[in-house]
Scaffold this motif. Structure first.
Motif, PDB file in Angstrom:
ATOM      1  N   ALA A   3      25.732 -30.531 -56.749  1.00  0.00           N
ATOM      2  CA  ALA A   3      24.138 -30.086 -56.833  1.00  0.00           C
ATOM      3  C   ALA A   3      24.116 -29.257 -57.833  1.00  0.00           C
ATOM      4  O   ALA A   3      25.043 -28.333 -58.124  1.00  0.00           O
ATOM      5  N   LEU A   4      22.935 -28.964 -58.610  1.00  0.00           N
ATOM      6  CA  LEU A   4      22.726 -28.059 -59.541  1.00  0.00           C
ATOM      7  C   LEU A   4      21.647 -27.102 -59.285  1.00  0.00           C
ATOM      8  O   LEU A   4      20.160 -27.585 -58.954  1.00  0.00           O
ATOM      9  N   ASP A   5      21.966 -25.954 -58.863  1.00  0.00           N
ATOM     10  CA  ASP A   5      21.116 -24.769 -58.812  1.00  0.00           C
ATOM     11  C   ASP A   5      20.348 -24.087 -60.034  1.00  0.00           C
ATOM     12  O   ASP A   5      21.271 -23.380 -60.474  1.00  0.00           O
ATOM     13  N   THR A   6      19.279 -24.644 -60.244  1.00  0.00           N
ATOM     14  CA  THR A   6      18.905 -24.012 -61.614  1.00  0.00           C
ATOM     15  C   THR A   6      17.124 -23.367 -61.433  1.00  0.00           C
ATOM     16  O   THR A   6      16.581 -23.796 -60.896  1.00  0.00           O
ATOM     17  N   CYS A   7      17.043 -22.388 -62.362  1.00  0.00           N
ATOM     18  CA  CYS A   7      15.761 -21.731 -62.801  1.00  0.00           C
ATOM     19  C   CYS A   7      15.032 -22.782 -63.734  1.00  0.00           C
ATOM     20  O   CYS A   7      13.699 -22.569 -63.768  1.00  0.00           O
ATOM     21  N   GLY A   8      15.293 -23.706 -64.018  1.00  0.00           N
ATOM     22  CA  GLY A   8      14.917 -24.782 -65.033  1.00  0.00           C
ATOM     23  C   GLY A   8      14.393 -24.316 -66.436  1.00  0.00           C
ATOM     24  O   GLY A   8      13.758 -25.036 -67.282  1.00  0.00           O
ATOM     25  N   TYR A   9      15.069 -22.996 -66.899  1.00  0.00           N
ATOM     26  CA  TYR A   9      14.633 -22.571 -68.080  1.00  0.00           C
ATOM     27  C   TYR A   9      15.777 -22.826 -69.195  1.00  0.00           C
ATOM     28  O   TYR A   9      16.870 -22.161 -69.416  1.00  0.00           O
ATOM     29  N   VAL A  10      15.490 -24.230 -69.473  1.00  0.00           N
ATOM     30  CA  VAL A  10      16.677 -24.650 -70.311  1.00  0.00           C
ATOM     31  C   VAL A  10      16.043 -25.926 -70.996  1.00  0.00           C
ATOM     32  O   VAL A  10      15.101 -26.794 -70.661  1.00  0.00           O
ATOM     33  N   ARG A  11      16.907 -26.259 -72.285  1.00  0.00           N
ATOM     34  CA  ARG A  11      16.241 -27.125 -73.150  1.00  0.00           C
ATOM     35  C   ARG A  11      16.427 -28.469 -72.346  1.00  0.00           C
ATOM     36  O   ARG A  11      17.536 -28.955 -71.674  1.00  0.00           O
ATOM     37  N   TRP A  12      15.397 -29.410 -72.594  1.00  0.00           N
ATOM     38  CA  TRP A  12      15.182 -30.577 -71.887  1.00  0.00           C
ATOM     39  C   TRP A  12      16.814 -31.729 -72.274  1.00  0.00           C
ATOM     40  O   TRP A  12      17.271 -32.239 -71.198  1.00  0.00           O
ATOM     41  N   ASP A  13      16.636 -31.714 -73.309  1.00  0.00           N
ATOM     42  CA  ASP A  13      18.084 -32.552 -73.841  1.00  0.00           C
ATOM     43  C   ASP A  13      19.195 -32.103 -72.944  1.00  0.00           C
ATOM     44  O   ASP A  13      20.328 -33.027 -72.719  1.00  0.00           O
ATOM     45  N   ILE A  14      19.346 -30.702 -72.910  1.00  0.00           N
ATOM     46  CA  ILE A  14      20.812 -30.225 -72.280  1.00  0.00           C
ATOM     47  C   ILE A  14      20.638 -30.716 -70.717  1.00  0.00           C
ATOM     48  O   ILE A  14      21.658 -31.063 -70.064  1.00  0.00           O
ATOM     49  N   LEU A  15      19.504 -30.442 -69.984  1.00  0.00           N
ATOM     50  CA  LEU A  15      19.268 -30.613 -68.874  1.00  0.00           C
ATOM     51  C   LEU A  15      19.443 -31.888 -68.454  1.00  0.00           C
ATOM     52  O   LEU A  15      20.132 -32.497 -67.310  1.00  0.00           O
ATOM     53  N   ASN A  16      18.761 -32.884 -69.343  1.00  0.00           N
ATOM     54  CA  ASN A  16      18.811 -34.299 -68.830  1.00  0.00           C
ATOM     55  C   ASN A  16      20.291 -34.771 -69.046  1.00  0.00           C
ATOM     56  O   ASN A  16      20.476 -35.975 -68.391  1.00  0.00           O
ATOM     57  N   GLU A  17      21.117 -34.419 -69.572  1.00  0.00           N
ATOM     58  CA  GLU A  17      22.565 -34.901 -69.735  1.00  0.00           C
ATOM     59  C   GLU A  17      23.015 -34.515 -68.506  1.00  0.00           C
ATOM     60  O   GLU A  17      24.006 -35.187 -67.939  1.00  0.00           O
ATOM     61  N   MET A  18      23.043 -33.345 -68.072  1.00  0.00           N
ATOM     62  CA  MET A  18      23.517 -32.873 -66.853  1.00  0.00           C
ATOM     63  C   MET A  18      23.024 -33.560 -65.784  1.00  0.00           C
ATOM     64  O   MET A  18      23.969 -33.771 -64.671  1.00  0.00           O
ATOM     65  N   LEU A  19      21.807 -34.036 -65.585  1.00  0.00           N
ATOM     66  CA  LEU A  19      21.425 -35.052 -64.476  1.00  0.00           C
ATOM     67  C   LEU A  19      22.220 -36.148 -64.255  1.00  0.00           C
ATOM     68  O   LEU A  19      21.929 -36.865 -63.399  1.00  0.00           O
ATOM     69  N   ASN A  20      22.771 -36.685 -65.342  1.00  0.00           N
ATOM     70  CA  ASN A  20      23.449 -38.024 -65.129  1.00  0.00           C
ATOM     71  C   ASN A  20      24.746 -37.827 -64.332  1.00  0.00           C
ATOM     72  O   ASN A  20      25.275 -38.668 -63.750  1.00  0.00           O
ATOM     73  N   PHE A  72      15.741 -26.488 -57.559  1.00  0.00           N
ATOM     74  CA  PHE A  72      14.850 -26.154 -58.467  1.00  0.00           C
ATOM     75  C   PHE A  72      14.056 -24.799 -58.015  1.00  0.00           C
ATOM     76  O   PHE A  72      13.087 -24.971 -57.288  1.00  0.00           O
ATOM     77  N   ASP A  73      14.134 -23.796 -58.689  1.00  0.00           N
ATOM     78  CA  ASP A  73      13.631 -22.606 -58.333  1.00  0.00           C
ATOM     79  C   ASP A  73      12.126 -22.501 -58.846  1.00  0.00           C
ATOM     80  O   ASP A  73      11.917 -22.586 -60.134  1.00  0.00           O
ATOM     81  N   LEU A  74      11.165 -22.179 -58.248  1.00  0.00           N
ATOM     82  CA  LEU A  74       9.721 -21.712 -58.683  1.00  0.00           C
ATOM     83  C   LEU A  74       9.343 -20.246 -58.326  1.00  0.00           C
ATOM     84  O   LEU A  74       9.273 -20.039 -57.362  1.00  0.00           O
ATOM     85  N   LYS A  75       9.281 -19.467 -59.397  1.00  0.00           N
ATOM     86  CA  LYS A  75       9.180 -18.032 -59.026  1.00  0.00           C
ATOM     87  C   LYS A  75       7.838 -17.424 -58.981  1.00  0.00           C
ATOM     88  O   LYS A  75       7.458 -16.692 -58.227  1.00  0.00           O
ATOM     89  N   ASN A  76       7.005 -18.194 -59.895  1.00  0.00           N
ATOM     90  CA  ASN A  76       5.497 -17.369 -59.979  1.00  0.00           C
ATOM     91  C   ASN A  76       4.791 -18.614 -60.882  1.00  0.00           C
ATOM     92  O   ASN A  76       5.434 -18.812 -61.838  1.00  0.00           O
TER      93      ASN A  76
END
Length: 326
Positions: free
Chosen positions: A182-199, A206-210
């Protein structure tokens, strides 16, 4: 050899994904949330903190710092007693305490203060570890994961994607051993980096703050544009379970208007459930112990009636709210 900075490895966690899990907290975050519950995890490097509650004012450290980073101050503290979950009735006692503040701009991390203190009042937050060292600790609990309906490894922080190479390597290594991730993330990361992690990720927390762009930037330091876009991209990509988590912070994101917009956004993603993390008084304890200023009133639980009103907003938008830790 890939290494990273770890602040803590916590076993038997219940709210960091499905089943019973081991949560590895990585140091460093790209956000600077005023209400952060893990202030020791914000900076990206190991750092020294002073635990004033252990200090007996012996004076051993007074002249030890080569740069003068240790500063003695007296300040008014609020001591909290009698608080209970769901209650806003607490006892607060004011008292003067002598604290040592550490000027992070002057601190070299030489650890001389750590070594001289016989009370262990100085601690290092952040340990440099290899991927193999972390996975060895995680794998020790494999039997627990197998018996807890999908338990496994959760990467949290700080913000785990702020150490992208280390985070990716940990996820890969865990999957190679058949461990749920499981990846606990705020989502503030480049998509190409996040997309590879999702593999190599089974669940994204996924946090939504405001939802308001201006307010989000004011209280976290960054815009929410990338965060919102990444939430949509994760859903469109598929192949991973996504759970949105909403921290409820008084007077920052708990207005009916913001919660309505948050619920509408989550519903538009096609999700059914949402995890809600209500504000709690013990968030300030880390700040007090580390000699940091806490921006909220100490000792107040988020009122139950307000929490229930927020949950009703989510229900009205077709969502099932799950209250975590409140």
């Amino acid at each position: 050899m890939i290494t990273g900075v770890v602040t803590n490895i916590q076993y038997f966690t219940m709210f960091d994904g499905p089943g019973v899990r081991t949560t590895v907290f990585l140091k460093g975050c790209r956000l600077n949330c005023r209400w952060c519950h893990n202030p020791e995890g914000v900076r990206h490097y190991p750092e020294v903190f002073h635990l004033w509650s252990k200090c007996n004012d012996c004076g051993q450290c007074d002249d030890i710092c080569p740069t003068g980073a240790l500063q003695v101050v007296e300040c008014l503290e609020q001591d909290v007693t009698g608080a209970a979950p769901g209650s806003i009735s607490v006892k607060i006692r004011d008292k003067m305490v002598r604290k040592i503040r550490i000027d992070k701009g002057l601190c070299l991390g030489c650890r001389q203060c750590v070594e001289v203190c016989i009370q262990a009042a100085f601690v290092i937050s952040g340990e440099i570890m290899t991927v193999a060292e972390v996975i060895e600790k995680v794998a020790q609990e494999r039997l627990m994961y197998e018996n807890s309906d999908g338990g496994g490894l959760t990467l949290s922080g700080g913000e785990p994607t702020a150490q992208p190479e280390f985070c990716l390597a940990l996820l890969k290594a865990a999957k190679e051993k058949g461990i749920n991730t499981a990846l606990d993330t705020c989502g503030y990361v480049r998509w190409d980096i996040l997309n590879e992690m999702l593999n190599y990720t089974d669940v994204v927390l996924f946090d939504l703050k405001n939802m308001d762009h201006k307010v989000h930037k004011e209280f976290t330091g960054v815009s929410n544009d990338l965060i919102r876009e990444n939430a949509r991209r994760i859903i469109a990509r598929g192949g991973v379970e996504m759970r949105v988590r909403v921290p409820v912070i008084p007077e920052i994101n708990d207005s009916a208007e913001n919660m309505q917009k948050t619920a509408q956004f989550i519903s538009a993603l096609g999700l059914i459930e949402v995890d809600i993390l209500p504000f709690h008084p013990w968030a300030g304890q880390s700040y007090r112990l580390l000699g940091l200023d806490y921006p909220f009133t100490v000792g107040e639980w988020y009122p139950v009636e307000k929490q229930e009103a927020i949950e009703e907003i989510f229900r009205a938008n077709g969502l099932k709210p799950n209250r975590l830790g409140g």
